[in-house]
Enzyme design. Structure first.
Site, PDB file in Angstrom:
ATOM      1  N   SER A   1     -10.346   9.087  -5.227  1.00  0.00           N
ATOM      2  CA  SER A   1      -9.297   9.787  -5.963  1.00  0.00           C
ATOM      3  C   SER A   1      -8.945   9.032  -7.240  1.00  0.00           C
ATOM      4  O   SER A   1      -9.803   8.795  -8.078  1.00  0.00           O
ATOM      5  CB  SER A   1      -8.089   9.999  -5.061  1.00  0.00           C
ATOM      6  OG  SER A   1      -7.114  10.800  -5.683  1.00  0.00           O
TER       7      SER A   1
ATOM      8  N   ASP B   1      -7.309  14.004 -12.139  1.00  0.00           N
ATOM      9  CA  ASP B   1      -7.804  12.717 -11.646  1.00  0.00           C
ATOM     10  C   ASP B   1      -9.316  12.796 -11.409  1.00  0.00           C
ATOM     11  O   ASP B   1      -9.925  13.854 -11.545  1.00  0.00           O
ATOM     12  CB  ASP B   1      -7.031  12.287 -10.399  1.00  0.00           C
ATOM     13  CG  ASP B   1      -7.267  13.174  -9.201  1.00  0.00           C
ATOM     14  OD1 ASP B   1      -7.805  14.283  -9.362  1.00  0.00           O
ATOM     15  OD2 ASP B   1      -6.894  12.775  -8.077  1.00  0.00           O
TER      16      ASP B   1
ATOM     17  N   ASP C   1     -11.474  12.985  -8.961  1.00  0.00           N
ATOM     18  CA  ASP C   1     -12.118  13.957  -8.072  1.00  0.00           C
ATOM     19  C   ASP C   1     -11.520  15.351  -8.225  1.00  0.00           C
ATOM     20  O   ASP C   1     -11.851  16.261  -7.471  1.00  0.00           O
ATOM     21  CB  ASP C   1     -12.069  13.492  -6.613  1.00  0.00           C
ATOM     22  CG  ASP C   1     -10.667  13.462  -6.036  1.00  0.00           C
ATOM     23  OD1 ASP C   1      -9.722  13.179  -6.803  1.00  0.00           O
ATOM     24  OD2 ASP C   1     -10.505  13.698  -4.832  1.00  0.00           O
TER      25      ASP C   1
ATOM     26  N   ASP D   1      -8.458  16.778  -7.840  1.00  0.00           N
ATOM     27  CA  ASP D   1      -7.541  17.467  -6.938  1.00  0.00           C
ATOM     28  C   ASP D   1      -6.078  17.322  -7.367  1.00  0.00           C
ATOM     29  O   ASP D   1      -5.216  18.022  -6.857  1.00  0.00           O
ATOM     30  CB  ASP D   1      -7.740  17.033  -5.480  1.00  0.00           C
ATOM     31  CG  ASP D   1      -7.522  15.551  -5.239  1.00  0.00           C
ATOM     32  OD1 ASP D   1      -7.179  14.820  -6.186  1.00  0.00           O
ATOM     33  OD2 ASP D   1      -7.701  15.116  -4.083  1.00  0.00           O
TER      34      ASP D   1
END
Length: 576
Positions: free
Chosen positions: A150, A302, A304, A306
């Site tokens: 993340s 961010d 990734d 999400d």
């Protein structure tokens, strides 16, 4: 249980046996000679699944992300799949983000799955986490894995597990899989890939995912309104560059300015201190570009993809960053408002959020007569609601940590569709003589003025973990009696599942899975939650205060009053 030097030495000795490759053994020997403290940190515990899966620093050892810790988890998961779906061909889909070594680690995970006879779909290059969630259901897989850390610093990586519904692991599967993993030795890992069981996937899933994102995020704005909106977008060197620009384009947004210096995926995140849109600094370059092009809205995601951070024009025309709670309430209200306008409510709709997010979500739900459900921190719990109550219709929801989910075609926080929804709201409100920000202020006058503040205390390493543990013990043993000169009237302890009313001295059971969270409520309506992070070496304090806002013109004065409340609470808790 206290870990001794003898325990650590025993683990190190095991990792110096032929079970582990020579490169790993040599690295350990170097740590023994040159960095004994680093060696201790690498072996003093085993990585565990937290609210977001398994996440940690890359390196050798049981407390690090490497081929063996991921291999062991994948072997345990493989054993579980083969038991649970006996007689079937278990299938898994794997995605990875821009992190250093993510592609290599993803291939290792694919190899272990295939070595155990499990069919694997492996994305050929980096993809957003929400696309992995989507792909699990789209491909009819039994589970999914995404290699990501993340928004953590560059030295981190991680491993998130998704189940058949596209949501992350929840009870009872999580505990059962962990038990399988813990029953294994490293020698039990089968790394010998069956290459015929590994299939690379690419544009077919991309097309379906982007089309559905564009469809789900397009709510009410006309093409003329979209043409009049100027957007600045940054992927912060992450995966969203593969999906967000194309989704915006297909939805009809043409004036999209991308921060080119941050468009190239790079696990070192060279232009930011932290690739976290929760941190204002992360959007500095995007804000600078927005000033040059006179943008209406700035959005950053961010690594990734999400979480999303948003900046919009305030009443003075200046760009202002919003927090996750503010973004969430506007998005949720907008979805509900469109349902109301189209008269499509059937009586089974619900929205959802988490126990540490703003209480304003409940007020909005009550205003529309829609059910509000509250869960532990983490979108896996919202996804579980959707799975547990198929007769109910999920409209949308989010959490304070900059995550939001539109509908249920993805079962995790989704910055692709949420980015589109934010732009949709900005375009619609601008075309109707308002703005995203002005809408937020109007909501404060209608549903109550709620303001939140997050204090995150970083406590790294063995000593840090003990400090965090002790802080929670102290808060339980000697809870505050007053905060901001207001009596604490209710304490919810999610570890004991007991809520204590300090006024009438009654206790009630909390019907939510156990978690190491404490929440204190004051007589004036303030709410203060404390919890250790499940994915980072932090303890977090979530402060929410409330007041009334009779008129938008009174906003500055009312905000100062709430800020004073927050500062007083922080002082009482010794957080300043």
């Amino acid at each position: 249980m206290q870990v001794t030097d003898s325990d650590i030495s025993q683990k190190v000795s095991e990792w110096l046996t032929p079970i582990f490759d020579t490169e790993t053994q040599q690295h350990i020997k170097n740590l023994q000679k040159n960095a004994p403290e680093d060696l201790k940190e690498s072996f003093y515990k085993d990585l565990e699944f937290g609210t977001g899966g398994m996440r940690g620093v890359m390196g050798v050892g049981t407390n690090r992300i490497n081929k063996y810790t991921l291999g062991k988890s994948t072997q345990g998961l493989s054993n579980y799949l083969l038991k649970q779906f006996e007689g079937e061909q278990p299938k898994a889909v794997i995605a990875y983000d821009c992190r250093n070594n993510s592609d290599t680690l993803a291939q290792i995970v694919a190899n272990v799955f295939s070595a155990n006879g499990i069919k694997v779909y492996l994305f050929s290059s980096l993809r957003p986490t929400p696309e992995l969630s989507f792909a699990v259901k789209e491909l009819g897989c039994h589970c999914g894995i995404v290699l990501t850390a993340s928004h953590n610093p560059p030295e981190y990586n991680g491993y998130k597990v998704y189940w058949q519904d596209g949501g992350q692991l929840v009870p009872p599967q999580d505990a059962e899989i962990i038990a399988e993993i813990n029953a294994l030795q490293y020698a039990d890992i089968n790394f010998e890939a069956q290459s015929d069981l590994i299939e690379k996937i690419d544009t077919a899933i991309d097309e379906t995912f982007i089309n559905q994102s564009a469809q789900n995020g397009s709510i009410a704005a006309t093409q003329e309104a979209k043409d009049d909106l100027t957007i600045v977008f940054t992927s912060l060197h992450g995966t969203s560059i593969t999906a967000v620009p194309e989704t915006l384009k297909r939805a009809g947004f043409k004036n999209v300015h991308i921060v080119e210096e941050q468009a190239e995926p790079d696990g070192n995140f060279p232009t930011v201190k932290s690739p976290n849109p929760e941190e204002p600094e992360a959007l500095t370059m995007a804000m600078d570009l927005a000033k040059k092009v006179n943008a209406d809205i700035v959005i950053g995601t961010d690594p990734d993809c999400d979480r999303l951070g948003i900046a919009v024009r305030n009443t003075d025309g200046d760009l202002q960053l919003l927090n996750g709670n503010q973004t969430m309430v506007v998005m949720t209200w907008f979805l509900l408002e469109q349902y109301a306008k189209e008269k499509t409510f059937k009586g089974n709709e619900f929205i959802a959020s988490t126990i540490v997010s703003t209480p304003m979500m409940r007020s909005i739900a009550n205003g529309f007569g829609v059910e509000y459900l509250e869960v532990l921190t983490g979108f896996k719990w919202i996804a579980k609601l959707i799975k547990d109550f198929p007769e109910k219709h999920f409209i949308g929801g989010g959490e304070e940590s900059f995550g939001f989910m539109v509908g249920d075609f993805v079962r995790d926080k989704d910055a692709v569709t949420s980015t589109l929804l934010a732009c949709e709201i900005a375009a619609y409100t601008k075309a109707n003589g308002s703005s995203f920000y002005a809408t937020l202020l109007e909501l404060y006058t209608k549903y109550g003025f709620y303001k939140e503040n997050l204090v995150s205390l970083v406590k790294k390493g063995i000593e840090g973990a003990q400090e965090i543990k002790q802080t929670m013990i102290d808060l339980r043993n000697t809870p505050p009696q007053h905060l901001n000169n207001e009596k604490v009237v209710l304490i919810e302890d999610y570890q004991s599942s007991v809520a204590k009313n300090l006024q009438d001295h009654t206790e009630t059971i909390i019907d939510i899975p156990k978690s190491n969270v404490l929440i204190f409520y004051t007589e004036g309506g303030s709410k203060i939650a404390a919890r250790p992070s499940g994915t980072e070496p932090k303890i977090k304090f979530y402060i929410s205060v409330q007041g009334s806002l009779d008129s938008v013109a009174d906003f500055d004065t009312a905000q100062q009053q709430l800020d004073s409340k927050i500062e007083a609470i922080k002082k009482d808790l010794q957080l300043t």
